[in-house]
Design a protein around this motif. Structure first.
Motif, PDB file in Angstrom:
ATOM      1  N   GLY A  24       0.820  -1.200   0.000  1.00 42.30           N
ATOM      2  CA  GLY A  24       0.000   0.000   0.000  1.00 42.30           C
ATOM      3  C   GLY A  24       0.856   1.253   0.000  1.00 42.30           C
ATOM      4  O   GLY A  24       1.850   1.339   0.718  1.00 42.30           O
ATOM      5  N   THR A  25       0.468   2.235  -0.816  1.00 41.00           N
ATOM      6  CA  THR A  25       1.231   3.468  -0.956  1.00 41.00           C
ATOM      7  C   THR A  25       0.329   4.558  -1.540  1.00 41.00           C
ATOM      8  O   THR A  25      -0.783   4.272  -1.988  1.00 41.00           O
ATOM      9  CB  THR A  25       2.458   3.256  -1.867  1.00 41.00           C
ATOM     10  OG1 THR A  25       3.215   4.454  -1.938  1.00 41.00           O
ATOM     11  CG2 THR A  25       2.052   2.813  -3.260  1.00 41.00           C
ATOM     12  N   LYS A  26       0.820   5.769  -1.557  1.00 37.29           N
ATOM     13  CA  LYS A  26       0.126   6.851  -2.257  1.00 37.29           C
ATOM     14  C   LYS A  26       0.815   7.178  -3.574  1.00 37.29           C
ATOM     15  O   LYS A  26       0.405   8.086  -4.282  1.00 37.29           O
ATOM     16  CB  LYS A  26       0.033   8.085  -1.367  1.00 37.29           C
ATOM     17  CG  LYS A  26      -0.964   7.879  -0.241  1.00 37.29           C
ATOM     18  CD  LYS A  26      -1.228   9.117   0.537  1.00 37.29           C
ATOM     19  CE  LYS A  26      -2.274   8.821   1.592  1.00 37.29           C
ATOM     20  NZ  LYS A  26      -2.141   9.671   2.751  1.00 37.29           N
ATOM     21  N   ALA A  27       1.841   6.425  -3.912  1.00 37.99           N
ATOM     22  CA  ALA A  27       2.550   6.630  -5.177  1.00 37.99           C
ATOM     23  C   ALA A  27       1.708   6.093  -6.332  1.00 37.99           C
ATOM     24  O   ALA A  27       1.011   5.081  -6.190  1.00 37.99           O
ATOM     25  CB  ALA A  27       3.900   5.930  -5.145  1.00 37.99           C
ATOM     26  N   ASP A  28       1.786   6.748  -7.464  1.00 37.14           N
ATOM     27  CA  ASP A  28       1.102   6.311  -8.685  1.00 37.14           C
ATOM     28  C   ASP A  28       2.097   5.467  -9.479  1.00 37.14           C
ATOM     29  O   ASP A  28       3.007   5.999 -10.117  1.00 37.14           O
ATOM     30  CB  ASP A  28       0.645   7.534  -9.482  1.00 37.14           C
ATOM     31  CG  ASP A  28      -0.180   7.169 -10.702  1.00 37.14           C
ATOM     32  OD1 ASP A  28      -0.556   5.979 -10.855  1.00 37.14           O
ATOM     33  OD2 ASP A  28      -0.446   8.073 -11.508  1.00 37.14           O
ATOM     34  N   ALA A  64      -1.923   0.572   5.188  1.00 35.29           N
ATOM     35  CA  ALA A  64      -0.621   1.197   4.925  1.00 35.29           C
ATOM     36  C   ALA A  64      -0.746   2.304   3.885  1.00 35.29           C
ATOM     37  O   ALA A  64      -0.119   3.360   4.008  1.00 35.29           O
ATOM     38  CB  ALA A  64       0.384   0.142   4.467  1.00 35.29           C
ATOM     39  N   ALA A  65      -1.566   2.079   2.862  1.00 34.11           N
ATOM     40  CA  ALA A  65      -1.763   3.092   1.819  1.00 34.11           C
ATOM     41  C   ALA A  65      -2.386   4.354   2.401  1.00 34.11           C
ATOM     42  O   ALA A  65      -1.968   5.474   2.099  1.00 34.11           O
ATOM     43  CB  ALA A  65      -2.639   2.535   0.701  1.00 34.11           C
ATOM     44  N   GLU A  66      -3.385   4.168   3.244  1.00 34.78           N
ATOM     45  CA  GLU A  66      -4.061   5.335   3.804  1.00 34.78           C
ATOM     46  C   GLU A  66      -3.164   6.098   4.784  1.00 34.78           C
ATOM     47  O   GLU A  66      -3.305   7.308   4.924  1.00 34.78           O
ATOM     48  CB  GLU A  66      -5.364   4.914   4.474  1.00 34.78           C
ATOM     49  CG  GLU A  66      -6.358   4.396   3.440  1.00 34.78           C
ATOM     50  CD  GLU A  66      -7.781   4.471   3.890  1.00 34.78           C
ATOM     51  OE1 GLU A  66      -8.376   5.546   3.704  1.00 34.78           O
ATOM     52  OE2 GLU A  66      -8.285   3.466   4.417  1.00 34.78           O
ATOM     53  N   LEU A  67      -2.242   5.401   5.423  1.00 41.33           N
ATOM     54  CA  LEU A  67      -1.341   6.048   6.380  1.00 41.33           C
ATOM     55  C   LEU A  67      -0.062   6.567   5.732  1.00 41.33           C
ATOM     56  O   LEU A  67       0.718   7.268   6.379  1.00 41.33           O
ATOM     57  CB  LEU A  67      -0.983   5.063   7.499  1.00 41.33           C
ATOM     58  CG  LEU A  67      -2.141   4.652   8.400  1.00 41.33           C
ATOM     59  CD1 LEU A  67      -1.698   3.549   9.347  1.00 41.33           C
ATOM     60  CD2 LEU A  67      -2.709   5.835   9.151  1.00 41.33           C
ATOM     61  N   ALA A  68       0.160   6.210   4.481  1.00 40.47           N
ATOM     62  CA  ALA A  68       1.401   6.596   3.797  1.00 40.47           C
ATOM     63  C   ALA A  68       1.526   8.118   3.700  1.00 40.47           C
ATOM     64  O   ALA A  68       0.529   8.842   3.617  1.00 40.47           O
ATOM     65  CB  ALA A  68       1.439   5.977   2.400  1.00 40.47           C
ATOM     66  N   ALA A  69       2.765   8.563   3.689  1.00 36.14           N
ATOM     67  CA  ALA A  69       3.047   9.986   3.528  1.00 36.14           C
ATOM     68  C   ALA A  69       2.673  10.424   2.113  1.00 36.14           C
ATOM     69  O   ALA A  69       2.671   9.631   1.180  1.00 36.14           O
ATOM     70  CB  ALA A  69       4.526  10.247   3.792  1.00 36.14           C
ATOM     71  N   ARG A 121     -11.797   0.680   2.633  1.00 39.06           N
ATOM     72  CA  ARG A 121     -11.327   2.004   3.054  1.00 39.06           C
ATOM     73  C   ARG A 121     -11.750   2.247   4.498  1.00 39.06           C
ATOM     74  O   ARG A 121     -12.806   1.796   4.941  1.00 39.06           O
ATOM     75  CB  ARG A 121     -11.936   3.100   2.168  1.00 39.06           C
ATOM     76  CG  ARG A 121     -11.536   3.040   0.710  1.00 39.06           C
ATOM     77  CD  ARG A 121     -10.079   3.380   0.448  1.00 39.06           C
ATOM     78  NE  ARG A 121      -9.673   4.677   0.891  1.00 39.06           N
ATOM     79  CZ  ARG A 121      -9.500   5.751   0.127  1.00 39.06           C
ATOM     80  NH1 ARG A 121      -9.716   5.663  -1.169  1.00 39.06           N
ATOM     81  NH2 ARG A 121      -9.105   6.887   0.632  1.00 39.06           N
ATOM     82  N   LEU A 122     -10.920   2.975   5.229  1.00 36.29           N
ATOM     83  CA  LEU A 122     -11.242   3.338   6.610  1.00 36.29           C
ATOM     84  C   LEU A 122     -12.182   4.535   6.621  1.00 36.29           C
ATOM     85  O   LEU A 122     -12.107   5.403   5.746  1.00 36.29           O
ATOM     86  CB  LEU A 122      -9.971   3.704   7.368  1.00 36.29           C
ATOM     87  CG  LEU A 122      -8.953   2.594   7.597  1.00 36.29           C
ATOM     88  CD1 LEU A 122      -7.717   3.149   8.271  1.00 36.29           C
ATOM     89  CD2 LEU A 122      -9.555   1.493   8.444  1.00 36.29           C
TER      90      LEU A 122
END
Length: 146
Positions: A24-28, A64-69, A121-122
């Motif tokens: 999980g990440t916020k990177a595309d 992890a994705a939702e918590l990612a920077a 999703r949370l």
């Protein structure tokens, strides 16, 4: 798998663990991209991580994705390890007996092979509770096994 009789996952003994695996990440990211160690921790940004982390649970990767920077959209990618991996010692036997989160880490890259879109999703409240826990851990200087 019964955690009482669970075989620990080590760099020397990991072949018995089967995916699929998720990150999980916020990177595309694109199919074929490699995720590598050397990024800052999402939980302690002053720590550069020596490993790349992944799980066999889509919702764990979603958390992890939702918590990612970062400001990007949280994403969960289907990944393949390119080398040996081990149980994530930050949760295995430290916070949870065995490895019920099926969390792993590697010093070798993970290859993106797809994107997983059906993860939970949370709620905004639950996400804030997780962020508060992470802030408390950072304030307590909780150790990250790097």
């Amino acid at each position: 798998m019964d955690d009482i009789h669970r075989e620990p996952v080590t760099y020397e003994h990991y072949e018995h663990v089967r995916g699929p695996f998720f990150h999980g990440t916020k990177a595309d990211l694109q199919i074929g991209d490699l995720l590598t160690a050397g990024r800052r921790s999402n939980y302690r940004p002053e720590v550069v991580m020596n490993h790349v982390y992944f799980t066999a649970q889509t919702d764990g990767a979603g958390l992890a994705a939702e918590l990612a920077a970062g400001d990007g959209e949280p994403r969960v990618y289907l990944v393949e390890p390119t080398g040996p991996f081990e149980d994530d010692p930050n949760v295995t036997d430290k916070k949870f007996p065995g490895n019920p989160t099926r969390s792993y880490r590697s010093t070798e890259p993970l290859r993106v092979v797809g994107e997983q879109t059906d993860w939970t999703r949370l709620s905004p409240e639950a996400l804030q509770q997780w962020r508060d826990r992470i802030t408390a851990m950072a304030d307590e200087r909780a150790e990250i096994i790097n």
